[in-house]
Scaffold this motif. Structure first.
Motif, PDB file in Angstrom:
ATOM      1  N   UNK A  40       0.836  -1.195   0.000  1.00  0.00           N
ATOM      2  CA  UNK A  40       0.000   0.000   0.000  1.00  0.00           C
ATOM      3  C   UNK A  40       0.871   1.245   0.000  1.00  0.00           C
ATOM      4  N   UNK A  41       0.231   2.374  -0.201  1.00  0.00           N
ATOM      5  CA  UNK A  41       0.949   3.644  -0.219  1.00  0.00           C
ATOM      6  C   UNK A  41       1.116   4.175  -1.629  1.00  0.00           C
ATOM      7  N   UNK A  42       1.805   5.319  -1.726  1.00  0.00           N
ATOM      8  CA  UNK A  42       2.047   5.933  -3.025  1.00  0.00           C
ATOM      9  C   UNK A  42       3.174   5.245  -3.785  1.00  0.00           C
ATOM     10  N   UNK A  43       4.087   4.621  -3.072  1.00  0.00           N
ATOM     11  CA  UNK A  43       5.175   3.864  -3.687  1.00  0.00           C
ATOM     12  C   UNK A  43       5.684   2.861  -2.661  1.00  0.00           C
ATOM     13  N   UNK A  44       6.409   1.857  -3.149  1.00  0.00           N
ATOM     14  CA  UNK A  44       6.934   0.827  -2.250  1.00  0.00           C
ATOM     15  C   UNK A  44       8.070   0.089  -2.949  1.00  0.00           C
ATOM     16  N   UNK A  45       8.848  -0.640  -2.152  1.00  0.00           N
ATOM     17  CA  UNK A  45       9.941  -1.458  -2.676  1.00  0.00           C
ATOM     18  C   UNK A  45       9.660  -2.925  -2.382  1.00  0.00           C
ATOM     19  N   UNK A  46      10.015  -3.788  -3.337  1.00  0.00           N
ATOM     20  CA  UNK A  46       9.897  -5.237  -3.169  1.00  0.00           C
ATOM     21  C   UNK A  46      11.233  -5.868  -3.562  1.00  0.00           C
ATOM     22  N   UNK A  47      11.691  -6.821  -2.754  1.00  0.00           N
ATOM     23  CA  UNK A  47      12.894  -7.568  -3.090  1.00  0.00           C
ATOM     24  C   UNK A  47      12.527  -8.923  -3.680  1.00  0.00           C
ATOM     25  N   UNK A  48      13.428  -9.484  -4.477  1.00  0.00           N
ATOM     26  CA  UNK A  48      13.184 -10.771  -5.123  1.00  0.00           C
ATOM     27  C   UNK A  48      14.398 -11.669  -4.988  1.00  0.00           C
ATOM     28  N   UNK A  49      14.141 -12.931  -4.696  1.00  0.00           N
ATOM     29  CA  UNK A  49      15.159 -13.981  -4.737  1.00  0.00           C
ATOM     30  C   UNK A  49      14.819 -14.908  -5.887  1.00  0.00           C
ATOM     31  N   UNK A  80      12.908  -1.178 -15.000  1.00  0.00           N
ATOM     32  CA  UNK A  80      14.207  -1.801 -14.811  1.00  0.00           C
ATOM     33  C   UNK A  80      14.380  -2.243 -13.355  1.00  0.00           C
ATOM     34  N   UNK A  81      14.928  -3.447 -13.125  1.00  0.00           N
ATOM     35  CA  UNK A  81      15.239  -3.870 -11.753  1.00  0.00           C
ATOM     36  C   UNK A  81      16.410  -3.058 -11.208  1.00  0.00           C
ATOM     37  N   UNK A  92      19.453 -11.939  -6.860  1.00  0.00           N
ATOM     38  CA  UNK A  92      18.533 -11.047  -6.158  1.00  0.00           C
ATOM     39  C   UNK A  92      18.434  -9.715  -6.904  1.00  0.00           C
ATOM     40  N   UNK A  93      17.314  -9.036  -6.706  1.00  0.00           N
ATOM     41  CA  UNK A  93      17.147  -7.686  -7.231  1.00  0.00           C
ATOM     42  C   UNK A  93      15.994  -7.017  -6.497  1.00  0.00           C
ATOM     43  N   UNK A  94      15.891  -5.716  -6.644  1.00  0.00           N
ATOM     44  CA  UNK A  94      14.818  -4.933  -6.043  1.00  0.00           C
ATOM     45  C   UNK A  94      13.975  -4.295  -7.141  1.00  0.00           C
ATOM     46  N   UNK A  95      12.714  -4.041  -6.799  1.00  0.00           N
ATOM     47  CA  UNK A  95      11.793  -3.372  -7.709  1.00  0.00           C
ATOM     48  C   UNK A  95      11.117  -2.223  -6.972  1.00  0.00           C
ATOM     49  N   UNK A  96      11.186  -1.034  -7.571  1.00  0.00           N
ATOM     50  CA  UNK A  96      10.536   0.142  -6.999  1.00  0.00           C
ATOM     51  C   UNK A  96       9.164   0.311  -7.650  1.00  0.00           C
ATOM     52  N   UNK A  97       8.114   0.145  -6.853  1.00  0.00           N
ATOM     53  CA  UNK A  97       6.747   0.300  -7.343  1.00  0.00           C
ATOM     54  C   UNK A  97       6.347   1.765  -7.226  1.00  0.00           C
ATOM     55  N   UNK A  98       6.080   2.393  -8.354  1.00  0.00           N
ATOM     56  CA  UNK A  98       5.711   3.810  -8.344  1.00  0.00           C
ATOM     57  C   UNK A  98       4.343   4.063  -8.946  1.00  0.00           C
TER      58      UNK A  98
END
Length: 271
Positions: A40-49, A80-81, A92-98
């Motif tokens: 939830x929120x205006x943006x968030x970060x998710x990590x992936x394995x 882009x990751x 691993x990588x991160x994704x910024x949800x905007x």
């Protein structure tokens, strides 16, 4: 971004060789798991394995090749990751949800494997479908070829779920949700459809396994089969992260070469 992806990639030919057998028959299972699926929120970060292992979501064998990683935002754009890294047992990588809505995170690879005889000697060729059969020598005989494709997906949603990322490509095996994959609840049924090369994949066996096997004796795996319309329904026994796997083999017909398509999805079931 191209440079980190290249550094993460294992040799493509080795990956295509692994696709020659159904994933259910391989000793190691591929998985791409998010740290969260509903935010939830205006943006968030998710990590992936992402890795290959005996038990799903347990990084104990090899990192995943992420050369085919594509992230699709709710508006259809490509994201882009960030912070890509290849460790000993996992990538691993991160994704910024905007953007609000559902994102599709997919690692997709395809190609052709072929054996042939030249001057009495058996040889092998592996490459992209667009290059086949022109890449074979003019004197090649006894050609046996297989088109391979692998799609490994997961989904994450910021705010309310959307369905704009669920498409039905003409190539390979893909899952088209009827129940949104980020709206799964333990004890409730969920329905999905499998499509192979753009048409309903009927009579396909789907293996479903819940994570957390390190902490229990029961592997908690089940199998279901798709109906005539490619649909299958699952009632989730427990909350947790689940791994879904299916494969389809198509024999050579006329001018069309044999095909081997595999699909993996990772979904989270909430209490």
């Amino acid at each position: 971004m191209k440079k980190p992806l290249a550094l993460l990639a294992a040799p493509i030919l080795g990956v295509l060789a692994a696709l020659a057998a159904p994933m259910s028959a391989q000793a190691h299972r591929a998985w791409l798991a998010p740290t969260s699926t509903v935010l939830s929120g205006d943006s968030a970060w998710v990590g992936f394995d992402a890795g290959m292992s005996n038990g799903v979501f347990i990084p104990d064998h090899a990192p995943m090749n992420l050369a085919g990683l594509t992230i699709t935002a709710p508006d259809g754009s490509t994201v882009q990751p960030e912070n890509l890294h290849r460790a000993r047992y996992r990538s691993t990588f991160d994704l910024h949800l905007t953007q609000p809505g559902t994102y599709k995170v997919a690692n997709v690879m395809s190609g052709v494997m072929a054996t042939y005889t030249e001057n009495g000697e058996q040889k092998r060729w592996r490459g992209q479908a667009a290059e086949f059969p022109g890449a074979l020598p003019a004197g090649a005989t006894d050609v046996v070829a297989t088109r391979t494709s692998s799609r490994i997906e997961t989904f994450v949603t910021l705010g309310a779920p959307t369905d704009t990322v669920f498409t039905n490509p003409a190539d390979g095996l893909v899952m088209i949700p009827v129940t949104h994959p980020n709206d799964l609840v333990a004890g409730e049924p969920a329905t999905f459809r499998l499509s192979s090369d753009g048409v309903a994949a009927a009579g396909v066996e789907v293996t479903i396994a819940r994570g957390g096997t390190r902490y229990r004796d029961n592997p908690e795996e089940m199998t279901v089969a798709t109906g005539p319309d490619g649909a299958f329904t699952v009632t989730w026994p427990e909350p947790g992260m689940y791994w879904l796997n299916a494969s389809v083999r198509t024999p050579a017909q006329g001018d069309a070469i044999a095909a081997n398509a595999q699909y993996v999805a990772v979904v989270e079931v909430l209490p």
